[in-house]
Design a protein around this motif. Structure first.
Motif, short mmCIF file in Angstrom:
data_model
loop_
_atom_site.label_atom_id
_atom_site.label_comp_id
_atom_site.label_asym_id
_atom_site.label_seq_id
_atom_site.Cartn_x
_atom_site.Cartn_y
_atom_site.Cartn_z
N CYS A 1 -4.14 -9.28 -10.38
CA CYS A 1 -4.50 -10.48 -9.63
C CYS A 1 -5.51 -10.10 -8.56
O CYS A 1 -5.82 -8.92 -8.36
N LYS A 2 -5.98 -11.10 -7.85
CA LYS A 2 -6.99 -10.84 -6.82
C LYS A 2 -6.42 -10.04 -5.66
O LYS A 2 -7.11 -9.18 -5.09
N ARG A 3 -5.17 -10.33 -5.33
CA ARG A 3 -4.57 -9.60 -4.20
C ARG A 3 -4.39 -8.14 -4.55
O ARG A 3 -4.68 -7.26 -3.75
N TRP A 4 -3.93 -7.86 -5.77
CA TRP A 4 -3.75 -6.46 -6.17
C TRP A 4 -5.10 -5.76 -6.31
O TRP A 4 -5.20 -4.57 -6.05
N TYR A 5 -6.12 -6.50 -6.70
CA TYR A 5 -7.46 -5.90 -6.78
C TYR A 5 -7.94 -5.49 -5.39
O TYR A 5 -8.54 -4.43 -5.22
N ARG A 6 -7.69 -6.34 -4.42
CA ARG A 6 -8.11 -6.04 -3.06
C ARG A 6 -7.31 -4.86 -2.49
O ARG A 6 -7.89 -3.96 -1.85
N LEU A 7 -6.00 -4.83 -2.77
CA LEU A 7 -5.18 -3.76 -2.21
C LEU A 7 -5.40 -2.44 -2.93
O LEU A 7 -5.38 -1.38 -2.32
N SER A 8 -5.64 -2.50 -4.26
CA SER A 8 -5.85 -1.25 -5.01
C SER A 8 -7.19 -0.61 -4.69
O SER A 8 -7.39 0.57 -5.00
N SER A 9 -8.10 -1.37 -4.08
CA SER A 9 -9.41 -0.82 -3.70
C SER A 9 -9.44 -0.36 -2.25
O SER A 9 -10.54 -0.07 -1.74
N THR B 1 -3.16 4.57 -13.15
CA THR B 1 -2.29 3.40 -13.03
C THR B 1 -2.77 2.47 -11.92
O THR B 1 -2.69 1.24 -12.03
N LEU B 2 -3.27 3.06 -10.85
CA LEU B 2 -3.77 2.25 -9.74
C LEU B 2 -4.99 1.44 -10.18
O LEU B 2 -5.17 0.29 -9.75
N ALA B 3 -5.83 2.00 -11.02
CA ALA B 3 -6.99 1.25 -11.52
C ALA B 3 -6.55 0.09 -12.41
O ALA B 3 -7.20 -0.97 -12.43
N ARG B 4 -5.45 0.25 -13.17
CA ARG B 4 -4.95 -0.85 -14.00
C ARG B 4 -4.31 -1.94 -13.16
O ARG B 4 -4.30 -3.11 -13.55
N CYS B 5 -3.74 -1.55 -12.03
CA CYS B 5 -3.14 -2.56 -11.15
C CYS B 5 -4.19 -3.51 -10.59
O CYS B 5 -3.86 -4.64 -10.22
N ALA B 6 -5.42 -3.08 -10.53
CA ALA B 6 -6.48 -3.95 -10.03
C ALA B 6 -6.76 -5.12 -10.95
O ALA B 6 -7.42 -6.08 -10.54
N LEU B 7 -6.26 -5.09 -12.18
CA LEU B 7 -6.49 -6.17 -13.14
C LEU B 7 -5.41 -7.23 -13.11
O LEU B 7 -5.48 -8.20 -13.88
N LEU C 1 0.83 -1.21 0.00
CA LEU C 1 0.00 0.00 0.00
C LEU C 1 0.86 1.26 0.00
O LEU C 1 0.50 2.25 -0.63
N SER C 2 1.99 1.21 0.68
CA SER C 2 2.89 2.37 0.66
C SER C 2 3.48 2.60 -0.73
O SER C 2 3.78 3.74 -1.10
N VAL C 3 3.64 1.53 -1.50
CA VAL C 3 4.11 1.67 -2.89
C VAL C 3 2.97 2.16 -3.78
O VAL C 3 3.15 3.06 -4.62
N PHE C 4 1.78 1.61 -3.60
CA PHE C 4 0.63 2.02 -4.41
C PHE C 4 0.24 3.47 -4.16
O PHE C 4 -0.36 4.11 -5.04
N ARG C 5 0.59 3.98 -3.01
CA ARG C 5 0.19 5.35 -2.69
C ARG C 5 0.89 6.37 -3.58
O ARG C 5 0.41 7.50 -3.74
N TRP C 6 2.00 5.99 -4.20
CA TRP C 6 2.74 6.91 -5.09
C TRP C 6 2.27 6.83 -6.54
O TRP C 6 2.75 7.59 -7.38
N LEU D 1 -6.24 4.72 -0.33
CA LEU D 1 -5.73 5.19 -1.62
C LEU D 1 -6.71 6.06 -2.38
O LEU D 1 -6.34 6.69 -3.37
N TRP D 2 -7.95 6.11 -1.92
CA TRP D 2 -8.99 6.83 -2.66
C TRP D 2 -9.68 7.87 -1.79
O TRP D 2 -10.86 8.19 -2.01
N ARG D 3 -9.00 8.40 -0.83
CA ARG D 3 -9.62 9.39 0.04
C ARG D 3 -9.87 10.71 -0.67
O ARG D 3 -10.81 11.43 -0.33
N ARG D 4 -9.04 11.05 -1.63
CA ARG D 4 -9.20 12.32 -2.37
C ARG D 4 -8.92 12.08 -3.84
O ARG D 4 -8.04 11.29 -4.20
N LEU D 5 -9.67 12.75 -4.68
CA LEU D 5 -9.55 12.54 -6.12
C LEU D 5 -9.96 13.81 -6.85
O LEU D 5 -10.92 14.49 -6.46
#
Length: 513
Positions: free
Chosen positions: A210-218, A202-208, A192-197, A222-226
């Protein structure tokens, strides 16, 4: 001495001359004859032997076989040599230089042997026949030469197999080395500390992956502000963002396509989900957003914990106003230049949202009953209020009611209210003990001399009276109202999410990581 030798030479020439001599080309003695010949050579005149030229008065020297009629020693003493037929005479023009001629690429060279051979047959090529160029060909005269300055040697020692393509990896066995997946060895916190950067796309593509990356990317962190301002948002994207727990969302000047909660690929709903039935949005900026009233109603219907909301230059309905009233913790509401706001809608909002601190209702076109409802439903918690643009509907009685309900106002904007008089100005000085900023631009019903009463307001810092006073009156007013800055702010900043050139924050909250 030379003159004497020349006289003897002329005598010998006269004695030995006889008709019907040799037909060989006469060799002129240096004199006028050579001068004329050099002149003909200079201008390219052909050499013509005629009877008229043979009868000229200059002397000629002839040689017949091996018999020398001229005394060679005498000529050598004069510095003159006899020109023979085999010598490089100046009468013979030098060969012209070799000139490269343009070659047509669409025409094949003629087959000398006469056999219909293939153009790809290279058996008739030689080392010296290759000119090294595909754009030029040698002149016909150069074919008799064995070597040219432009000829290139062809290396025929390389076998033909060298130029043939062969698949060398056909029989090769590829060995795949098994390596450890270092990402799977990391903990969720490290990933999550890596995904935060990463960028949100790109984070939405990481969700595709594997299942673990889908769970962590959601993850909600990581989505508090947009920030989706100035973007064209496809259907379903807003639903995905809201379902991931976004709290600060900027959609200013964005274009939202219909179906904000339905996926554009599968058609399945993206929000609400089984784990989240209402959104967690607290700060929502929809200023100048292009969206249909149905999308507006759908989005606001799932928002129940909003704190700051901006609907500047949007179109709202009574259903949207009812959805806004379901946010009791709403403290900042910007509805400037909103269309479709009715008395029922604004009454529902002000009746439920009792914790408003900043309210902007400028240029909404409120009717007189709506203005009466607004002034009667305002709460004492209000600190900043904008009611500009009510030219014929805002009266002194409304101001009196408003000041009774909001005695703690710090900033008040009633610009372009032509029905107001100096009575309202006197009530503001008497009832607003904490007033810091006042805007009465283009309130033509208030006389310029009435503003001198503001000198008795100790907390007033800013006064905006655009379009009322001329330069001499403005100079005098500034002298009378010392300590008050006049006409510093042209536009109001009440409840605005962004002020100035800031585009990466709304209400002083960052929307970009």
């Amino acid at each position: 001495m030379k003159r004497k030798a020349a006289v003897e030479c002329e005598a010998l020439l006269s004695e030995n001359s006889r008709p019907g001599g040799s037909q060989t080309e006469p060799v002129p003695v240096p004199g006028q004859g050579n001068a004329e010949k050099r002149q003909r050579m200079r201008y390219g005149e052909p050499r013509v032997q005629s009877q008229a030229k043979k009868r000229r008065t200059h002397k000629q020297v002839t040689s017949e076989g091996t018999n020398k009629l001229v005394n060679e020693e005498l000529l050598e003493e004069m510095g003159v040599n006899i020109l023979s037929d085999n010598s490089n005479s100046c009468d013979t023009a030098p060969p012209p230089p070799l000139v490269l001629q343009n070659k047509d690429q669409n025409i094949l060279p003629p087959n000398v042997s006469g056999s219909a051979s293939s153009p790809l047959d290279t058996s008739n090529l030689s080392i010296c026949s290759y000119d090294g160029s595909s754009s030029y060909t040698a002149p016909p005269r150069a074919t008799s030469l064995s070597h040219h300055t432009y000829a290139l040697a062809v290396d025929t020692s390389i076998p033909d197999e060298y130029f043939r393509y062969s698949n060398t990896s056909r029989d090769r066995v590829v060995q795949v080395k098994e390596a450890r997946d270092l990402f799977n060895l990391m903990s969720d916190e490290v990933v999550l500390s890596v995904f935060r950067w990463l960028h949100k796309g790109t984070l939405a593509r990481c969700a595709l992956v594997c299942k673990r990356w889908y769970r962590l990317s959601s993850d909600e962190s990581l989505w508090r502000r947009l920030d989706l301002g100035l973007a064209t948002v496809p259907p379903g994207v807003v639903g995905q963002v809201v379902s991931r727990g976004c709290g600060v969302l900027r959609l200013a000047r964005a274009t939202l396509q219909p179906g904000i909660f339905s996926s554009c690929t599968s058609g399945l709903p993206t929000f609400p989900t089984t784990s989240m039935e209402t959104s967690r949005l607290q700060y929502l900026d929809l200023s100048m957003a292009s969206m249909s009233p149905t999308c507006m109603d759908t989005l606001l219907s799932y928002c129940t914990i909003l704190k700051n909301l901006s609907l500047e230059m949007c179109s709202v309905s009574d259903a949207a106003s009812t959805a806004i009233s379901y946010n009791p913790s709403l403290s900042v509401l910007h509805m400037g230049q909103v269309q479709g706001l009715t008395t029922l809608g604004i009454s529902r909002i002000l009746s439920s949202c009792t914790q408003l601190v900043e309210l902007n209702l400028g240029w909404t076109g409120l009717s007189s009953p709506a203005v009466q409802a607004v002034c009667s439903l305002l709460q004492p918690t209000l600190r900043r209020l904008c009611l500009s643009g009510n030219r014929d509907t805002l009266l002194d009685t409304h101001v009196d009611l408003m000041l009774d309900n909001c005695p703690n106002l710090r900033e008040l904007d009633v610009s372009d209210s032509t029905k107001l008089t100096a009575v309202s100005l006197n009530m503001m000085v008497d009832k607003l003990r904490y007033l810091e900023s006042l805007s009465t631009s283009r309130c033509y019903g208030i006389s310029p001399s009435s503003y001198l009463i503001l000198s008795t307001c100790p907390t007033l810092l800013y006064l905006n009276v655009f379009g009322l006073l001329r330069d001499p009156a403005m100079v005098e007013l500034r002298q009378r109202l010392k300590g008050i800055e006049i006409n510093k702010f042209l536009f109001t900043s009440i409840a605005r999410p962004t002020v100035g050139i800031k585009r990466t924050s709304i209400w002083n909250l960052r929307v970009r990581e």
